[in-house]
Design an enzyme around this catalytic site. Sequence first.
Site, PDB file in Angstrom:
ATOM      1  N   CYS A 256     -35.360 -37.214 -13.907  1.00 19.28           N
ATOM      2  CA  CYS A 256     -36.566 -36.640 -13.323  1.00 19.28           C
ATOM      3  C   CYS A 256     -36.468 -36.791 -11.803  1.00 19.28           C
ATOM      4  O   CYS A 256     -36.187 -37.886 -11.305  1.00 19.28           O
ATOM      5  CB  CYS A 256     -37.804 -37.360 -13.844  1.00 19.28           C
ATOM      6  SG  CYS A 256     -39.328 -36.873 -13.002  1.00 19.28           S
TER       7      CYS A 256
ATOM      8  N   ASP B   1     -34.340 -37.719 -18.541  1.00 13.29           N
ATOM      9  CA  ASP B   1     -34.898 -36.637 -19.346  1.00 13.29           C
ATOM     10  C   ASP B   1     -33.818 -36.218 -20.330  1.00 13.29           C
ATOM     11  O   ASP B   1     -32.631 -36.217 -20.002  1.00 13.29           O
ATOM     12  CB  ASP B   1     -35.274 -35.436 -18.470  1.00 13.29           C
ATOM     13  CG  ASP B   1     -36.513 -35.681 -17.640  1.00 13.29           C
ATOM     14  OD1 ASP B   1     -37.440 -36.351 -18.139  1.00 13.29           O
ATOM     15  OD2 ASP B   1     -36.564 -35.197 -16.503  1.00 13.29           O
TER      16      ASP B   1
ATOM     17  N   VAL C 178     -14.607 -20.468 -20.873  1.00 15.93           N
ATOM     18  CA  VAL C 178     -14.692 -21.779 -20.231  1.00 15.93           C
ATOM     19  C   VAL C 178     -13.959 -22.789 -21.120  1.00 15.93           C
ATOM     20  O   VAL C 178     -14.088 -22.763 -22.348  1.00 15.93           O
ATOM     21  CB  VAL C 178     -16.153 -22.201 -19.965  1.00 15.93           C
ATOM     22  CG1 VAL C 178     -16.945 -22.435 -21.245  1.00 15.93           C
ATOM     23  CG2 VAL C 178     -16.215 -23.438 -19.070  1.00 15.93           C
TER      24      VAL C 178
END
Length: 152
Positions: A50, A57, A72
Amino acid sequence: MNDTLNTTQLGKQTPLPQSPDEAQLDYVPNPRSGTTYLVRFAAPEFTSLCPVTGQPDFAHLVIDYAPAQTIVESKSLKLFLGSFRNHNGFHEDVTVGIGQRLVDEMQPQWLRIGGYWYPRGGIPIDVFWQSGPPPEGLWVPDQGVPGYRGRG
């Protein structure tokens, strides 16, 4: 194998990058170039911090994309996502930023990301972003993450 694919991390001991900016994403040639198909990555234990409190979080991220010329490399993606554990960012910035970086660098036909964030202050926040409409004929399944009920 990694020398022929020109990757920087595959097959090597690679420390977790300290930040998303330091993380390097590797891309390899699409083995099915010219075919429209969907690739899905799910990261059910994603963490960031956060930006106000510095507290962790947690989110369940789902990244879907239709490759163009490259895909990727998954180890580099894992390290990139892991680098967010020390990164301060609002849910919206983190989720959209991941999607935009992948689109900017990989240039897929299409990409979407769903960030299903666990409650902060009693409110779960879900963030969705996509690069545009999906290609015609692409099967795009539901991301499979239920609305918050313990996110099980």
